[in-house]
Enzyme design. Sequence first.
Site, PDB file in Angstrom:
ATOM      1  N   PRO A   1     -13.521  17.438 -15.682  1.00  0.00           N
ATOM      2  CA  PRO A   1     -12.717  18.364 -14.665  1.00  0.00           C
ATOM      3  C   PRO A   1     -12.049  19.120 -15.482  1.00  0.00           C
ATOM      4  O   PRO A   1     -11.213  19.183 -16.586  1.00  0.00           O
ATOM      5  CB  PRO A   1     -12.406  17.767 -13.858  1.00  0.00           C
ATOM      6  CG  PRO A   1     -12.136  16.397 -14.518  1.00  0.00           C
ATOM      7  CD  PRO A   1     -13.346  16.619 -15.555  1.00  0.00           C
ATOM      8  N   ASN A   2     -12.080  20.709 -15.756  1.00  0.00           N
ATOM      9  CA  ASN A   2     -11.578  21.769 -15.988  1.00  0.00           C
ATOM     10  C   ASN A   2     -11.318  22.556 -17.028  1.00  0.00           C
ATOM     11  O   ASN A   2     -11.308  23.400 -17.547  1.00  0.00           O
ATOM     12  CB  ASN A   2      -9.936  21.479 -15.786  1.00  0.00           C
ATOM     13  CG  ASN A   2      -9.299  21.241 -14.501  1.00  0.00           C
ATOM     14  OD1 ASN A   2      -9.517  22.098 -13.756  1.00  0.00           O
ATOM     15  ND2 ASN A   2      -8.765  19.778 -14.117  1.00  0.00           N
TER      16      ASN A   2
ATOM     17  N   ARG B   1      -7.754  28.252 -19.916  1.00  0.00           N
ATOM     18  CA  ARG B   1      -6.993  27.176 -19.338  1.00  0.00           C
ATOM     19  C   ARG B   1      -6.048  26.528 -20.350  1.00  0.00           C
ATOM     20  O   ARG B   1      -5.867  26.779 -22.191  1.00  0.00           O
ATOM     21  CB  ARG B   1      -7.679  26.162 -19.233  1.00  0.00           C
ATOM     22  CG  ARG B   1      -6.816  24.866 -18.591  1.00  0.00           C
ATOM     23  CD  ARG B   1      -7.750  23.972 -18.554  1.00  0.00           C
ATOM     24  NE  ARG B   1      -6.715  22.722 -18.455  1.00  0.00           N
ATOM     25  CZ  ARG B   1      -7.525  21.438 -18.836  1.00  0.00           C
ATOM     26  NH1 ARG B   1      -8.546  20.813 -19.286  1.00  0.00           N
ATOM     27  NH2 ARG B   1      -7.039  20.516 -18.422  1.00  0.00           N
TER      28      ARG B   1
ATOM     29  N   TYR C   1      -5.035  24.219 -25.426  1.00  0.00           N
ATOM     30  CA  TYR C   1      -6.253  23.608 -25.922  1.00  0.00           C
ATOM     31  C   TYR C   1      -6.979  25.626 -26.444  1.00  0.00           C
ATOM     32  O   TYR C   1      -8.466  25.412 -26.445  1.00  0.00           O
ATOM     33  CB  TYR C   1      -7.148  24.186 -24.252  1.00  0.00           C
ATOM     34  CG  TYR C   1      -6.769  22.657 -23.664  1.00  0.00           C
ATOM     35  CD1 TYR C   1      -6.756  21.767 -23.898  1.00  0.00           C
ATOM     36  CD2 TYR C   1      -6.431  23.397 -22.668  1.00  0.00           C
ATOM     37  CE1 TYR C   1      -6.700  20.506 -23.460  1.00  0.00           C
ATOM     38  CE2 TYR C   1      -5.547  22.111 -21.995  1.00  0.00           C
ATOM     39  CZ  TYR C   1      -5.885  20.835 -22.851  1.00  0.00           C
ATOM     40  OH  TYR C   1      -5.445  19.682 -21.169  1.00  0.00           O
TER      41      TYR C   1
ATOM     42  N   ASN D   1     -15.755  14.365 -23.489  1.00  0.00           N
ATOM     43  CA  ASN D   1     -14.280  14.478 -23.446  1.00  0.00           C
ATOM     44  C   ASN D   1     -14.387  14.024 -22.059  1.00  0.00           C
ATOM     45  O   ASN D   1     -14.688  14.790 -20.486  1.00  0.00           O
ATOM     46  CB  ASN D   1     -13.749  15.560 -23.524  1.00  0.00           C
ATOM     47  CG  ASN D   1     -12.643  16.019 -23.929  1.00  0.00           C
ATOM     48  OD1 ASN D   1     -11.783  15.387 -22.366  1.00  0.00           O
ATOM     49  ND2 ASN D   1     -11.789  17.003 -24.395  1.00  0.00           N
TER      50      ASN D   1
ATOM     51  N   ALA E   1      -9.842  14.986 -17.430  1.00  0.00           N
ATOM     52  CA  ALA E   1      -7.796  13.791 -16.640  1.00  0.00           C
ATOM     53  C   ALA E   1      -8.745  12.886 -16.386  1.00  0.00           C
ATOM     54  O   ALA E   1      -7.964  12.119 -16.182  1.00  0.00           O
ATOM     55  CB  ALA E   1      -7.886  15.082 -15.347  1.00  0.00           C
TER      56      ALA E   1
ATOM     57  N   HIS F   1      -7.348   8.826 -17.374  1.00  0.00           N
ATOM     58  CA  HIS F   1      -6.377   8.553 -17.454  1.00  0.00           C
ATOM     59  C   HIS F   1      -6.682   8.105 -15.877  1.00  0.00           C
ATOM     60  O   HIS F   1      -6.025   6.892 -15.551  1.00  0.00           O
ATOM     61  CB  HIS F   1      -5.271   9.364 -17.499  1.00  0.00           C
ATOM     62  CG  HIS F   1      -5.439  10.544 -18.687  1.00  0.00           C
ATOM     63  ND1 HIS F   1      -5.262   9.883 -20.286  1.00  0.00           N
ATOM     64  CD2 HIS F   1      -5.527  11.991 -18.295  1.00  0.00           C
ATOM     65  CE1 HIS F   1      -5.039  10.808 -20.710  1.00  0.00           C
ATOM     66  NE2 HIS F   1      -5.589  11.988 -19.857  1.00  0.00           N
TER      67      HIS F   1
ATOM     68  N   ASP G   1     -17.358   2.622 -15.979  1.00  0.00           N
ATOM     69  CA  ASP G   1     -18.288   1.594 -15.869  1.00  0.00           C
ATOM     70  C   ASP G   1     -20.269   2.370 -16.044  1.00  0.00           C
ATOM     71  O   ASP G   1     -20.301   1.454 -16.490  1.00  0.00           O
ATOM     72  CB  ASP G   1     -18.141   1.325 -14.247  1.00  0.00           C
ATOM     73  CG  ASP G   1     -17.229   0.644 -14.318  1.00  0.00           C
ATOM     74  OD1 ASP G   1     -16.316  -0.141 -14.961  1.00  0.00           O
ATOM     75  OD2 ASP G   1     -17.246  -0.052 -12.805  1.00  0.00           O
TER      76      ASP G   1
ATOM     77  N   GLU H   1     -14.835   9.449 -28.401  1.00  0.00           N
ATOM     78  CA  GLU H   1     -14.266  10.054 -26.681  1.00  0.00           C
ATOM     79  C   GLU H   1     -13.291  10.993 -27.643  1.00  0.00           C
ATOM     80  O   GLU H   1     -12.688  10.584 -28.934  1.00  0.00           O
ATOM     81  CB  GLU H   1     -13.063   9.059 -26.504  1.00  0.00           C
ATOM     82  CG  GLU H   1     -11.836   9.755 -25.996  1.00  0.00           C
ATOM     83  CD  GLU H   1     -11.028   8.133 -25.569  1.00  0.00           C
ATOM     84  OE1 GLU H   1     -10.691   7.131 -25.980  1.00  0.00           O
ATOM     85  OE2 GLU H   1     -10.018   8.836 -24.293  1.00  0.00           O
TER      86      GLU H   1
ATOM     87  N   HIS I   1     -10.415  14.156 -27.513  1.00  0.00           N
ATOM     88  CA  HIS I   1      -9.750  15.401 -26.887  1.00  0.00           C
ATOM     89  C   HIS I   1      -9.408  15.984 -27.391  1.00  0.00           C
ATOM     90  O   HIS I   1      -8.819  15.939 -28.397  1.00  0.00           O
ATOM     91  CB  HIS I   1      -7.972  14.398 -26.909  1.00  0.00           C
ATOM     92  CG  HIS I   1      -8.421  13.032 -25.475  1.00  0.00           C
ATOM     93  ND1 HIS I   1      -8.838  13.229 -24.149  1.00  0.00           N
ATOM     94  CD2 HIS I   1      -8.943  11.659 -25.735  1.00  0.00           C
ATOM     95  CE1 HIS I   1      -9.608  11.958 -23.688  1.00  0.00           C
ATOM     96  NE2 HIS I   1      -9.434  11.161 -24.088  1.00  0.00           N
TER      97      HIS I   1
ATOM     98  N   ARG J   1       1.915  14.604 -25.555  1.00  0.00           N
ATOM     99  CA  ARG J   1       2.480  15.322 -24.335  1.00  0.00           C
ATOM    100  C   ARG J   1       2.975  14.093 -23.089  1.00  0.00           C
ATOM    101  O   ARG J   1       2.795  12.669 -23.375  1.00  0.00           O
ATOM    102  CB  ARG J   1       1.244  15.531 -23.500  1.00  0.00           C
ATOM    103  CG  ARG J   1       0.545  16.586 -24.701  1.00  0.00           C
ATOM    104  CD  ARG J   1      -0.657  17.349 -24.418  1.00  0.00           C
ATOM    105  NE  ARG J   1      -0.340  17.857 -23.615  1.00  0.00           N
ATOM    106  CZ  ARG J   1      -2.229  18.227 -22.299  1.00  0.00           C
ATOM    107  NH1 ARG J   1      -3.546  18.018 -22.780  1.00  0.00           N
ATOM    108  NH2 ARG J   1      -1.652  18.836 -20.962  1.00  0.00           N
TER     109      ARG J   1
ATOM    110  N   ARG K   1      -0.366  10.882 -20.332  1.00  0.00           N
ATOM    111  CA  ARG K   1      -2.453  10.678 -20.019  1.00  0.00           C
ATOM    112  C   ARG K   1      -1.915  10.113 -21.855  1.00  0.00           C
ATOM    113  O   ARG K   1      -3.037   9.729 -22.578  1.00  0.00           O
ATOM    114  CB  ARG K   1      -1.643  12.026 -21.595  1.00  0.00           C
ATOM    115  CG  ARG K   1      -2.156  13.438 -20.188  1.00  0.00           C
ATOM    116  CD  ARG K   1      -2.269  14.199 -20.611  1.00  0.00           C
ATOM    117  NE  ARG K   1      -1.384  15.794 -20.092  1.00  0.00           N
ATOM    118  CZ  ARG K   1      -1.474  16.015 -19.051  1.00  0.00           C
ATOM    119  NH1 ARG K   1      -3.434  16.132 -19.436  1.00  0.00           N
ATOM    120  NH2 ARG K   1      -1.377  17.172 -18.386  1.00  0.00           N
TER     121      ARG K   1
HETATM  122  C1  DQA Z   1      -8.122  16.401 -22.399  1.00  0.00           C
HETATM  123  C2  DQA Z   1      -6.516  15.715 -22.326  1.00  0.00           C
HETATM  124  C3  DQA Z   1      -6.684  15.590 -20.731  1.00  0.00           C
HETATM  125  O1  DQA Z   1      -5.446  14.559 -20.728  1.00  0.00           O
HETATM  126  C4  DQA Z   1      -6.579  16.977 -20.188  1.00  0.00           C
HETATM  127  O2  DQA Z   1      -6.376  16.177 -18.854  1.00  0.00           O
HETATM  128  C5  DQA Z   1      -8.401  16.755 -19.834  1.00  0.00           C
HETATM  129  C6  DQA Z   1      -8.395  17.553 -21.863  1.00  0.00           C
HETATM  130  C7  DQA Z   1      -8.120  16.935 -23.912  1.00  0.00           C
HETATM  131  O3  DQA Z   1      -9.208  17.284 -24.389  1.00  0.00           O
HETATM  132  O4  DQA Z   1      -7.345  17.189 -24.097  1.00  0.00           O
HETATM  133  O5  DQA Z   1      -8.657  17.868 -19.549  1.00  0.00           O
HETATM  134  O6  DQA Z   1      -9.217  15.525 -21.830  1.00  0.00           O
END
Ligand code: DQA
Length: 146
Positions: free
Chosen positions: A11-12, A19, A24, A74, A77, A80, A87, A98, A100, A107, A111
């Site tokens: 998401p996002n 953003r 980022y 990635n 959110a 967390h 699963d 993974e 980030h 942060r 997180r």
């Molecule tokens: C993230 C870190 C997460 O805490 C956050 O919610 C994101 C981006 C990162 O790439 O740094 O959406 O996964």
Amino acid sequence: MSKKILLLNGPNLNLLGTRETNIYGTATLPVIEQKIIDIVQHQQIECEAFQSNSEGGLIDWLHTQQGSDFLILNPGAYTHTSVALRDAVLGINIPFIEVHISNVFKREPFRHHSYFSDIAIGSVIGLGLCGYEVAARYAIDYLQRS
Ligand code: DQA
């Protein structure tokens, strides 16, 4: 048959480029995805990228990708919060890294916990967009060894 690497963003992350650019950066998701696809395909490995803002969307897409060889993930959110996404990754039994973009440990405390780190091959954290590239290079090496 050619091997396949998946790139999945949660998401996002579709908002990358606009953003919280102080955290980022300014590269957009399509630019990042294309870069990873180019790196992977250059090695004659298939690569498919997907992003969803919903937990179900991410899970459903993963279910359609059973039999793929490696996942760069990635979870945004959902890192967390999502036992369901954890699963799903376990359910399709796929090795993964993974990623980030930000250093989550610098942060907010919420997180600092990940539902993925203990089941990932490794985590790339805080290297910005280079993190995806590092993960792709590892994935290629992993598949060429296996
Ligand atoms: C993230 C870190 C997460 O805490 C956050 O919610 C994101 C981006 C990162 O790439 O740094 O959406 O996964």
